[in-house]
Design a protein around this motif. Structure first.
Motif, PDB file in Angstrom:
ATOM      1  N   GLY A 148      -1.838 -20.007  16.887  1.00 48.68           N
ATOM      2  CA  GLY A 148      -2.858 -19.053  17.312  1.00 48.68           C
ATOM      3  C   GLY A 148      -3.221 -18.171  16.138  1.00 48.68           C
ATOM      4  O   GLY A 148      -2.357 -17.810  15.328  1.00 48.68           O
ATOM      5  N   ALA A 149      -4.482 -17.809  16.016  1.00 52.39           N
ATOM      6  CA  ALA A 149      -4.897 -16.987  14.885  1.00 52.39           C
ATOM      7  C   ALA A 149      -6.110 -16.143  15.232  1.00 52.39           C
ATOM      8  O   ALA A 149      -6.970 -16.556  16.006  1.00 52.39           O
ATOM      9  N   GLU A 150      -6.142 -14.956  14.625  1.00 55.46           N
ATOM     10  CA  GLU A 150      -7.319 -14.106  14.635  1.00 55.46           C
ATOM     11  C   GLU A 150      -7.885 -14.177  13.226  1.00 55.46           C
ATOM     12  O   GLU A 150      -7.209 -13.847  12.259  1.00 55.46           O
ATOM     13  N   VAL A 151      -9.109 -14.643  13.109  1.00 55.74           N
ATOM     14  CA  VAL A 151      -9.715 -14.887  11.804  1.00 55.74           C
ATOM     15  C   VAL A 151     -10.841 -13.900  11.572  1.00 55.74           C
ATOM     16  O   VAL A 151     -11.711 -13.737  12.422  1.00 55.74           O
ATOM     17  N   ALA A 152     -10.825 -13.234  10.418  1.00 58.09           N
ATOM     18  CA  ALA A 152     -11.913 -12.337  10.032  1.00 58.09           C
ATOM     19  C   ALA A 152     -12.784 -13.067   9.015  1.00 58.09           C
ATOM     20  O   ALA A 152     -12.313 -13.471   7.951  1.00 58.09           O
ATOM     21  N   LEU A 179     -17.950 -20.404  10.164  1.00 50.40           N
ATOM     22  CA  LEU A 179     -18.435 -21.777  10.283  1.00 50.40           C
ATOM     23  C   LEU A 179     -19.751 -22.014   9.549  1.00 50.40           C
ATOM     24  O   LEU A 179     -20.568 -22.818   9.972  1.00 50.40           O
ATOM     25  N   ARG A 180     -19.933 -21.326   8.447  1.00 46.87           N
ATOM     26  CA  ARG A 180     -21.153 -21.518   7.650  1.00 46.87           C
ATOM     27  C   ARG A 180     -20.786 -22.000   6.256  1.00 46.87           C
ATOM     28  O   ARG A 180     -21.095 -21.373   5.260  1.00 46.87           O
ATOM     29  N   ASN A 181     -20.143 -23.106   6.200  1.00 45.77           N
ATOM     30  CA  ASN A 181     -19.759 -23.705   4.937  1.00 45.77           C
ATOM     31  C   ASN A 181     -21.019 -24.178   4.218  1.00 45.77           C
ATOM     32  O   ASN A 181     -21.780 -24.970   4.754  1.00 45.77           O
ATOM     33  N   GLN A 182     -21.219 -23.696   3.007  1.00 45.76           N
ATOM     34  CA  GLN A 182     -22.422 -24.031   2.257  1.00 45.76           C
ATOM     35  C   GLN A 182     -22.165 -25.087   1.180  1.00 45.76           C
ATOM     36  O   GLN A 182     -22.991 -25.302   0.318  1.00 45.76           O
ATOM     37  N   VAL A 183     -21.007 -25.726   1.249  1.00 46.46           N
ATOM     38  CA  VAL A 183     -20.651 -26.748   0.267  1.00 46.46           C
ATOM     39  C   VAL A 183     -21.244 -28.084   0.696  1.00 46.46           C
ATOM     40  O   VAL A 183     -21.117 -28.501   1.842  1.00 46.46           O
ATOM     41  N   ASP A 184     -21.893 -28.742  -0.234  1.00 46.00           N
ATOM     42  CA  ASP A 184     -22.429 -30.082   0.012  1.00 46.00           C
ATOM     43  C   ASP A 184     -21.302 -31.084  -0.262  1.00 46.00           C
ATOM     44  O   ASP A 184     -20.885 -31.244  -1.410  1.00 46.00           O
ATOM     45  N   PRO A 185     -20.772 -31.769   0.763  1.00 46.22           N
ATOM     46  CA  PRO A 185     -19.632 -32.660   0.548  1.00 46.22           C
ATOM     47  C   PRO A 185     -19.944 -33.843  -0.365  1.00 46.22           C
ATOM     48  O   PRO A 185     -19.036 -34.431  -0.946  1.00 46.22           O
ATOM     49  N   GLY A 242     -15.578 -21.021   6.191  1.00 51.16           N
ATOM     50  CA  GLY A 242     -15.543 -21.426   7.585  1.00 51.16           C
ATOM     51  C   GLY A 242     -14.370 -22.296   7.968  1.00 51.16           C
ATOM     52  O   GLY A 242     -14.496 -23.130   8.841  1.00 51.16           O
ATOM     53  N   SER A 243     -13.219 -22.109   7.321  1.00 50.32           N
ATOM     54  CA  SER A 243     -12.083 -22.947   7.675  1.00 50.32           C
ATOM     55  C   SER A 243     -10.770 -22.195   7.496  1.00 50.32           C
ATOM     56  O   SER A 243     -10.686 -21.248   6.733  1.00 50.32           O
ATOM     57  N   VAL A 244      -9.783 -22.635   8.222  1.00 44.43           N
ATOM     58  CA  VAL A 244      -8.410 -22.177   8.048  1.00 44.43           C
ATOM     59  C   VAL A 244      -7.579 -23.436   7.878  1.00 44.43           C
ATOM     60  O   VAL A 244      -7.619 -24.333   8.710  1.00 44.43           O
ATOM     61  N   LEU A 245      -6.860 -23.516   6.776  1.00 38.38           N
ATOM     62  CA  LEU A 245      -6.025 -24.683   6.515  1.00 38.38           C
ATOM     63  C   LEU A 245      -4.589 -24.389   6.947  1.00 38.38           C
ATOM     64  O   LEU A 245      -4.058 -23.337   6.637  1.00 38.38           O
TER      65      LEU A 245
END
Length: 88
Positions: A50-54, A59-65, A76-79
């Motif tokens: 469980g996590a509270e994320v600031a 979820l607005r990842n601007q990286v072009d994969p 926009g991620s938690v690893l």
């Protein structure tokens, strides 16, 4: 920690044991806006995370994969990395 009572998966972390919560923050000057407070619990069948994320822009990842395949995790991620051995 061991879940004392069954956890309800409802987005409310009030029933979680906060005594062992962990916090991870970005370096300044971003720490106030980008951080996570997480908790782990388990029972005989499952590991719960469980996590509270600031994040002011979640979820607005601007990286072009295609252009940056090694940078997929940014924004926009938690690893969560788990190890099955203490020898790693």
């Amino acid at each position: 920690s061991v879940a004392a009572t069954p956890l309800v998966i409802d987005g409310d972390l009030a029933d979680w044991n906060n005594a062992r919560a962990f916090v991870s923050r970005c370096e300044e000057p971003y720490a106030d806006n980008y951080h996570v407070r997480g908790m782990l619990a388990y029972d005989a069948d499952y590991l719960y995370i469980g996590a509270e994320v600031a994040d002011p822009l979640p979820l607005r990842n601007q990286v072009d994969p295609v252009k940056e395949p090694g940078f997929f995790w940014a924004g926009g991620s938690v690893l969560v990395r788990l190890a099955a051995s203490r020898n790693i």
